[in-house]
Design an enzyme around this catalytic site. Structure first.
Site, PDB file in Angstrom:
ATOM      1  N   PRO A 104      40.622   3.621   8.091  1.00 45.05           N
ATOM      2  CA  PRO A 104      40.128   2.251   7.691  1.00 45.05           C
ATOM      3  C   PRO A 104      40.839   0.828   8.917  1.00 45.05           C
ATOM      4  O   PRO A 104      41.013  -0.059   9.182  1.00 45.05           O
ATOM      5  CB  PRO A 104      40.744   1.530   6.688  1.00 45.05           C
ATOM      6  CG  PRO A 104      41.478   3.388   6.617  1.00 45.05           C
ATOM      7  CD  PRO A 104      41.018   3.842   7.604  1.00 45.05           C
ATOM      8  N   GLY A 105      41.950   1.926   9.382  1.00 45.62           N
ATOM      9  CA  GLY A 105      42.908   0.724  10.883  1.00 45.62           C
ATOM     10  C   GLY A 105      43.991   0.902  10.414  1.00 45.62           C
ATOM     11  O   GLY A 105      44.696  -0.827  10.962  1.00 45.62           O
ATOM     12  N   ASP A 157      35.380   4.243  16.556  1.00 46.47           N
ATOM     13  CA  ASP A 157      35.045   5.266  14.715  1.00 46.47           C
ATOM     14  C   ASP A 157      33.885   4.811  14.566  1.00 46.47           C
ATOM     15  O   ASP A 157      33.421   3.717  14.504  1.00 46.47           O
ATOM     16  CB  ASP A 157      36.244   4.947  13.357  1.00 46.47           C
ATOM     17  CG  ASP A 157      36.058   5.838  12.986  1.00 46.47           C
ATOM     18  OD1 ASP A 157      35.225   6.313  11.885  1.00 46.47           O
ATOM     19  OD2 ASP A 157      37.291   6.552  12.174  1.00 46.47           O
ATOM     20  N   ASP A 213      44.392   9.487  15.042  1.00 49.41           N
ATOM     21  CA  ASP A 213      44.479  10.360  13.586  1.00 49.41           C
ATOM     22  C   ASP A 213      43.089  10.603  13.220  1.00 49.41           C
ATOM     23  O   ASP A 213      42.800  10.760  12.057  1.00 49.41           O
ATOM     24  CB  ASP A 213      45.151   9.333  12.550  1.00 49.41           C
ATOM     25  CG  ASP A 213      46.184  10.036  11.258  1.00 49.41           C
ATOM     26  OD1 ASP A 213      46.450  10.923  11.593  1.00 49.41           O
ATOM     27  OD2 ASP A 213      45.786   9.079  10.316  1.00 49.41           O
ATOM     28  N   LYS A 221      45.699  18.290  12.417  1.00 47.30           N
ATOM     29  CA  LYS A 221      45.238  17.901  10.743  1.00 47.30           C
ATOM     30  C   LYS A 221      44.806  19.742  10.617  1.00 47.30           C
ATOM     31  O   LYS A 221      43.990  19.873  10.725  1.00 47.30           O
ATOM     32  CB  LYS A 221      44.854  17.266  10.048  1.00 47.30           C
ATOM     33  CG  LYS A 221      44.841  15.405  10.529  1.00 47.30           C
ATOM     34  CD  LYS A 221      44.380  15.034  10.373  1.00 47.30           C
ATOM     35  CE  LYS A 221      44.503  13.285  10.378  1.00 47.30           C
ATOM     36  NZ  LYS A 221      44.997  12.855   9.192  1.00 47.30           N
TER      37      LYS A 221
END
Length: 305
Positions: free
Chosen positions: A179-180, A197, A235, A264
């Site tokens: 979401p930023g 995104d 990310d 991740k």
């Protein structure tokens, strides 16, 4: 020569496996601290690496504190055992300020040693450590109103550890931006940000000066469609092997100068991919205090190393 590696809370197994794969000679495990023969290795899962460790006898609280003061001034305690005795020793050492950092700010530069009680009558100490923060744990003055999530903290930490961050006029690419949280940080520093995104940004972030959202897949994005960027950030939630291919594509294009990316892990830790990232010339792979089951890859441009 003896080196000790301190794992972050909850990640001792990952560090133990990393040391095994590196053929490190572990001679003692002290809860999250692995004491090894030999010079320091680049251990990504170590929150802090203790260089050139020495063992000292502890005849009394006062003599232990004096022995540490004779080595240097500033010390951080790691006390998984013998808590009361360790605290009594630490109380006799100079106080080390650990005020939260107000980002953007440089990391502390004063030498900070680490010590622990191996037994009531024996301590292990290292006057030089890899992290300027006690036990590798960094705290920030948090922004509790601006960012849309808490992911901004690990970006703050990565940039503080790197020792530099984007500034006004620099062009940043934020992959997997929604979401930023990271876009919020970068735009707040005055950089121009291309946020990529399929999901939209938080409206507050989208409205910030210098932010351009592109509703595309980061993996389908071709470097020429973006052009040169000063920083590439990622990310993205994806398997590390897939992220490695994306990073290599951008490195081959020559269109990104600096990289900060999160690896991740989904399920088992992919040590092979972590090692492949670490093998890139000039790169560092770190487990940040604000990371979960993930590592952070940083690759500064050659002029900044």
């Amino acid at each position: 020569m003896t080196t000790a590696y301190l794992a972050a809370e909850g990640f001792a197994d990952q560090l133990q496996e990393e040391l095994r794969r590196a053929d490190a000679a572990v001679i003692r495990r002290h809860e999250r601290l692995f004491v090894c023969d030999g010079p320091a290795l680049a251990a990504a899962w170590a929150a802090n690496i203790w260089h050139d460790c020495i063992e000292l006898p502890v005849a009394s609280i006062g003599s232990a504190a004096q022995a540490l003061r004779d080595l240097q001034r500033n010390w951080a305690m790691y006390a998984p055992l013998h808590h009361r005795r360790a605290n009594l020793i630490q109380e006799r050492l100079p106080h080390v300020s650990a005020k939260p950092i107000a980002f953007p700010a440089a990391a502390p530069t004063a030498p900070l040693g680490s010590w622990t009680l191996l037994a009531p009558d024996r301590l292990l100490a290292a006057g030089r450590c890899s992290s300027p923060f006690a036990n590798g744990e960094v705290a920030f003055v948090e922004d509790k109103t601006g960012p849309p999530n808490r992911a901004y903290l690990k970006l703050w930490e990565a940039l503080v550890r790197l020792g530099r961050w984007p500034g006004a006029g620099e062009r940043c690419l934020d992959l997997g931006a929604s979401p930023g949280g990271w876009t919020y940080v970068l735009a707040g520093l005055g950089a121009d940000v291309i946020a990529v995104d399929k999901a939209p940004l938080d409206p507050k972030v989208s409205a910030m000066a210098g932010v351009e959202w592109r509703g595309e897949s980061a993996f389908a994005l071709e470097p020429p469609s973006v052009g040169p960027v000063d920083w590439l950030f990622s990310d993205i939630v994806c398997y590390p092997a897939r992220l490695l291919r994306l990073v290599e594509k951008w490195r081959a294009s020559g269109m990104a100068k600096n990289f900060v990316c999160t690896l991740k892990f989904q399920g088992e830790t992919d040590h092979d991919s972590a090692e492949a990232f670490a093998a890139i010339a000039g790169a560092r792979v770190l487990h940040l205090h604000h990371n979960k089951h993930e590592l952070t890859f940083v690759l500064p441009s050659s002029r900044a190393r």
